[in-house]
Design a protein around this motif. Structure first.
Motif, PDB file in Angstrom:
ATOM      1  N   ALA A 103      -2.353   7.437  -4.945  1.00 33.10           N
ATOM      2  CA  ALA A 103      -2.873   8.377  -4.070  1.00 33.10           C
ATOM      3  C   ALA A 103      -2.176   9.454  -3.988  1.00 33.10           C
ATOM      4  N   MET A 104      -0.417   9.678  -4.264  1.00 36.74           N
ATOM      5  CA  MET A 104       0.078  10.732  -3.937  1.00 36.74           C
ATOM      6  C   MET A 104      -0.260  11.631  -5.268  1.00 36.74           C
ATOM      7  N   TYR A 105      -0.464  11.167  -6.532  1.00 34.70           N
ATOM      8  CA  TYR A 105      -0.810  12.153  -7.577  1.00 34.70           C
ATOM      9  C   TYR A 105      -2.254  12.371  -7.498  1.00 34.70           C
ATOM     10  N   ALA A 106      -3.201  11.716  -6.739  1.00 36.08           N
ATOM     11  CA  ALA A 106      -4.527  12.453  -6.803  1.00 36.08           C
ATOM     12  C   ALA A 106      -4.525  13.462  -5.880  1.00 36.08           C
ATOM     13  N   VAL A 107      -3.761  13.413  -4.567  1.00 40.76           N
ATOM     14  CA  VAL A 107      -3.868  14.367  -3.635  1.00 40.76           C
ATOM     15  C   VAL A 107      -3.113  15.786  -4.205  1.00 40.76           C
ATOM     16  N   CYS A 108      -1.909  15.666  -4.843  1.00 38.03           N
ATOM     17  CA  CYS A 108      -1.353  16.572  -5.383  1.00 38.03           C
ATOM     18  C   CYS A 108      -1.855  17.366  -6.557  1.00 38.03           C
ATOM     19  N   SER A 109      -2.790  16.669  -7.310  1.00 36.48           N
ATOM     20  CA  SER A 109      -3.429  17.168  -8.187  1.00 36.48           C
ATOM     21  C   SER A 109      -4.528  18.191  -7.922  1.00 36.48           C
ATOM     22  N   ILE A 110      -5.245  17.521  -6.723  1.00 34.68           N
ATOM     23  CA  ILE A 110      -6.347  18.302  -5.873  1.00 34.68           C
ATOM     24  C   ILE A 110      -5.734  19.245  -5.357  1.00 34.68           C
ATOM     25  N   LEU A 111      -4.770  19.210  -4.379  1.00 29.59           N
ATOM     26  CA  LEU A 111      -4.339  20.396  -3.784  1.00 29.59           C
ATOM     27  C   LEU A 111      -3.192  21.369  -4.593  1.00 29.59           C
ATOM     28  N   LYS A 112      -2.847  21.102  -5.680  1.00 28.60           N
ATOM     29  CA  LYS A 112      -2.005  21.752  -6.419  1.00 28.60           C
ATOM     30  C   LYS A 112      -0.628  21.811  -5.943  1.00 28.60           C
ATOM     31  N   CYS A 113      -0.323  20.654  -5.330  1.00 27.04           N
ATOM     32  CA  CYS A 113       1.019  20.524  -4.626  1.00 27.04           C
ATOM     33  C   CYS A 113       2.161  19.942  -5.491  1.00 27.04           C
ATOM     34  N   THR A 135       0.775  -1.124  -0.056  1.00 27.08           N
ATOM     35  CA  THR A 135      -0.094  -0.134  -0.028  1.00 27.08           C
ATOM     36  C   THR A 135       0.951   1.187   0.164  1.00 27.08           C
ATOM     37  N   VAL A 136       2.128   1.195   0.674  1.00 23.92           N
ATOM     38  CA  VAL A 136       2.873   2.389   0.942  1.00 23.92           C
ATOM     39  C   VAL A 136       3.079   3.040  -0.514  1.00 23.92           C
ATOM     40  N   GLY A 137       3.394   2.032  -1.572  1.00 19.92           N
ATOM     41  CA  GLY A 137       3.744   2.366  -2.852  1.00 19.92           C
ATOM     42  C   GLY A 137       2.973   3.456  -3.518  1.00 19.92           C
ATOM     43  N   ASN A 138       1.414   3.365  -3.240  1.00 23.94           N
ATOM     44  CA  ASN A 138       0.376   4.251  -3.437  1.00 23.94           C
ATOM     45  C   ASN A 138       0.760   5.677  -3.323  1.00 23.94           C
ATOM     46  N   PHE A 139       1.665   5.920  -2.283  1.00 22.11           N
ATOM     47  CA  PHE A 139       2.088   7.232  -1.822  1.00 22.11           C
ATOM     48  C   PHE A 139       3.453   7.809  -1.958  1.00 22.11           C
ATOM     49  N   THR A 140       4.077   7.117  -3.095  1.00 23.36           N
ATOM     50  CA  THR A 140       5.489   7.433  -3.397  1.00 23.36           C
ATOM     51  C   THR A 140       5.623   7.847  -4.645  1.00 23.36           C
ATOM     52  N   PRO A 141       6.623   8.320  -5.003  1.00 24.55           N
ATOM     53  CA  PRO A 141       7.051   8.791  -6.450  1.00 24.55           C
ATOM     54  C   PRO A 141       7.577   7.377  -6.937  1.00 24.55           C
ATOM     55  N   PRO A 142       7.803   7.102  -8.139  1.00 25.91           N
ATOM     56  CA  PRO A 142       7.348   8.068  -9.361  1.00 25.91           C
ATOM     57  C   PRO A 142       5.734   7.683  -9.934  1.00 25.91           C
ATOM     58  N   VAL A 143       5.121   6.782  -9.130  1.00 26.90           N
ATOM     59  CA  VAL A 143       3.895   6.340  -9.871  1.00 26.90           C
ATOM     60  C   VAL A 143       2.758   6.196  -8.846  1.00 26.90           C
ATOM     61  N   GLY A 144       3.090   6.820  -7.558  1.00 33.18           N
ATOM     62  CA  GLY A 144       1.788   6.630  -6.624  1.00 33.18           C
ATOM     63  C   GLY A 144       0.647   7.110  -6.955  1.00 33.18           C
ATOM     64  N   VAL A 152       5.269  17.819  -6.606  1.00 37.03           N
ATOM     65  CA  VAL A 152       5.563  16.359  -6.041  1.00 37.03           C
ATOM     66  C   VAL A 152       6.785  16.505  -5.122  1.00 37.03           C
ATOM     67  N   GLY A 153       7.935  17.313  -5.662  1.00 38.86           N
ATOM     68  CA  GLY A 153       9.080  17.530  -4.807  1.00 38.86           C
ATOM     69  C   GLY A 153       8.771  18.126  -3.401  1.00 38.86           C
ATOM     70  N   ASP A 154       7.878  19.047  -3.150  1.00 41.47           N
ATOM     71  CA  ASP A 154       7.312  19.663  -2.021  1.00 41.47           C
ATOM     72  C   ASP A 154       6.647  18.399  -1.135  1.00 41.47           C
ATOM     73  N   TYR A 155       5.925  17.700  -1.891  1.00 43.72           N
ATOM     74  CA  TYR A 155       5.314  16.638  -1.033  1.00 43.72           C
ATOM     75  C   TYR A 155       6.271  15.437  -0.628  1.00 43.72           C
ATOM     76  N   THR A 156       7.211  15.169  -1.545  1.00 42.55           N
ATOM     77  CA  THR A 156       8.097  14.167  -1.143  1.00 42.55           C
ATOM     78  C   THR A 156       8.895  14.455   0.038  1.00 42.55           C
ATOM     79  N   ARG A 157       9.544  15.907  -0.006  1.00 41.12           N
ATOM     80  CA  ARG A 157      10.341  16.314   1.207  1.00 41.12           C
ATOM     81  C   ARG A 157       9.550  16.311   2.636  1.00 41.12           C
ATOM     82  N   GLU A 158       8.347  16.752   2.518  1.00 36.84           N
ATOM     83  CA  GLU A 158       7.353  16.844   3.530  1.00 36.84           C
ATOM     84  C   GLU A 158       7.197  15.369   4.162  1.00 36.84           C
TER      85      GLU A 158
END
Length: 426
Positions: free
Chosen positions: A377-387, A366-375, A389-395
């Motif tokens: 869940a990560m892309y869904a959240v970043c797309s909705i919040l206009k975040c 499941t954790v793979g859903n939250f990690t680059p390069p193809v997560g 990916v670099g900022d997301y990964t660091r935080e």
């Protein structure tokens, strides 16, 4: 199988949808073995959809969509605010508790992350939370969702590996609590350093807590009813999916009265899309799985592991790391479908418990859903919040570390995972 695996990776990198990449690369195995009838891929694809146990998957997907449109989510948000509103981190803490409470509703980490981003993500940013931190919390917090009944990953793992789904459901609760504690601690440390304030300044009164519990009780009872139904033998894993749909309709229509004709048809439309994509993936995975079994890959993997180490926990750690790395590129559902028949026999030969291994394996996948390069869940959240990916990964690194350490502890403490299923099912 090397050519088949390489073809699968290449097709993924080319951007082919995962289901088609699995089906096409799996078909190459039959071209390599002319002696095998080419009718087998068709037969395997059709027979996979006839698996009676898999009826639970579309039923739970439908139930989740109905419950999400029945007014349960807003009630659970109120309860989560009452429970954790005074902790440092405010809405960030609330979001993690909300993931735990909605785990029994959606069953999908991606759906939960996207829902929470729309529900409270923008408000978190407006209140001063860093955009990357907000996206990271909403994404990684949804790791709780698939290990709280009725997680779709548990149903797939149990069906493919012939593992008791009831025991898997029961085994998810304690790990989910420990993961919540780890994520809440990480959020608290960040909030203390950055000055993120609690959502509430006063402790919730018993009256507020009672009111919130009463409003959200039907969502909280959902996983309890599932376990009771399985434990008493009233339902089989397949039948309990149908019960979940009926339960969702009763809650939405008769109790909360928010499931109207419009929202009902909207839920059915979403369910058809979700069910179609998942079941198509499961059907085509049968072609790939046939080659794995024909080449006796599980026996080969088991032999290699037994030759390299006889330490069960070391083998689980190695598999978890491999699964986590694979999850950087492949969706969790695909990993569970493809790797369960490969790794589970090896763990059982080493004396491992399939329920204990399943929980660790599902978390790692499941954790793979939250990690680059193809997560996803990560892309869904970043797309909705206009975040970015670099900022997301660091935080997200502290959150990732909290989950990794907790999963490692669960690996070496099987009694923690198996306590509740042993208590309920014996």
């Amino acid at each position: 199988m090397l050519i088949v695996t390489l073809a699968f990776v290449v097709l993924l990198l080319m951007g082919m949808p995962v289901a088609f990449a699995i089906g096409v690369s799996g078909s190459l195995f039959f071209l390599q073995h002319p002696g095998l009838p080419f009718t087998i891929p068709v037969q395997e694809t059709i027979s996979q959809t006839q698996n009676f146990a898999l009826l639970a998957v579309p039923m739970f997907i439908m139930a989740g969509n109905l419950l999400n449109r029945s007014g349960i989510t807003s009630r659970l948000l109120d309860l989560a605010t009452v429970l954790t509103g005074r902790l440092k981190g405010g809405l960030a803490q609330v979001s993690v508790v909300l993931s735990a409470l909605t785990g029994g509703v959606s069953g999908s980490a991606i759906a939960d992350a996207a829902m929470q981003s729309r529900l409270i993500g923008t408000e978190m940013i407006r209140r001063g939370f860093a955009r990357g931190f907000t996206a990271g919390v909403l994404s990684f917090g949804s790791v709780l969702t698939p290990i709280i009944p009725p997680g779709i990953g548990m149903i797939l793992y149990g069906t493919i590996g012939q593992v008791s789904i009831g025991r898997l459901f029961a085994a998810g609760f304690v790990p989910a609590f420990l993961l919540w504690a780890a994520l809440a601690s990480s959020i608290w440390l960040t909030a203390r350093r950055r000055g993120y304030q609690p959502e509430r300044t006063e402790r919730a009164s018993l009256g507020e807590l009672g009111t919130s519990l009463r409003r959200g009780i039907w969502a909280l009872l959902f996983p309890v009813f599932l376990l009771l139904g399985l434990r008493t033998g009233v339902f089989t894993p397949s039948e309990i999916g149908a019960f979940a749909v009926v339960y969702a309709l009763i809650v939405g229509v008769a109790i909360y009265r928010e499931l109207k004709p419009g929202t009902f048809f909207d839920a059915m439309e979403s369910s058809l899309s979700d069910i179609g994509s998942v079941m198509f993936l499961i059907a085509l995975s049968a072609i790939f799985s046939y080659g794995i079994i024909f080449q006796q890959v599980p026996d080969l993997i088991a032999g290699l592991m037994l030759g390299a180490t006889e330490q069960l926990y070391l083998a689980i750690v190695v598999i978890a790391i491999f699964t986590l790395a694979a999850g950087f590129f492949i969706d969790a559902t695909v990993l569970i479908i493809m790797l369960t028949p490969t790794f589970l026999p090896a763990i059982e030969r080493l004396g491992g418990d399939p329920v204990h291994f399943g929980i660790v394996f599902i978390i790692a996948a499941t954790v793979g859903n939250f990690t680059p390069p193809v997560g996803a869940a990560m892309y869904a959240v970043c797309s909705i919040l206009k975040c970015p990916v670099g900022d997301y990964t660091r935080e997200s690194l502290p959150l990732f570390l909290a989950i990794a350490l907790t999963t490692l502890a669960l690996t070496f403490l099987p009694g923690v995972v198996l306590f509740l299923p042993n208590l309920i099912f014996g």
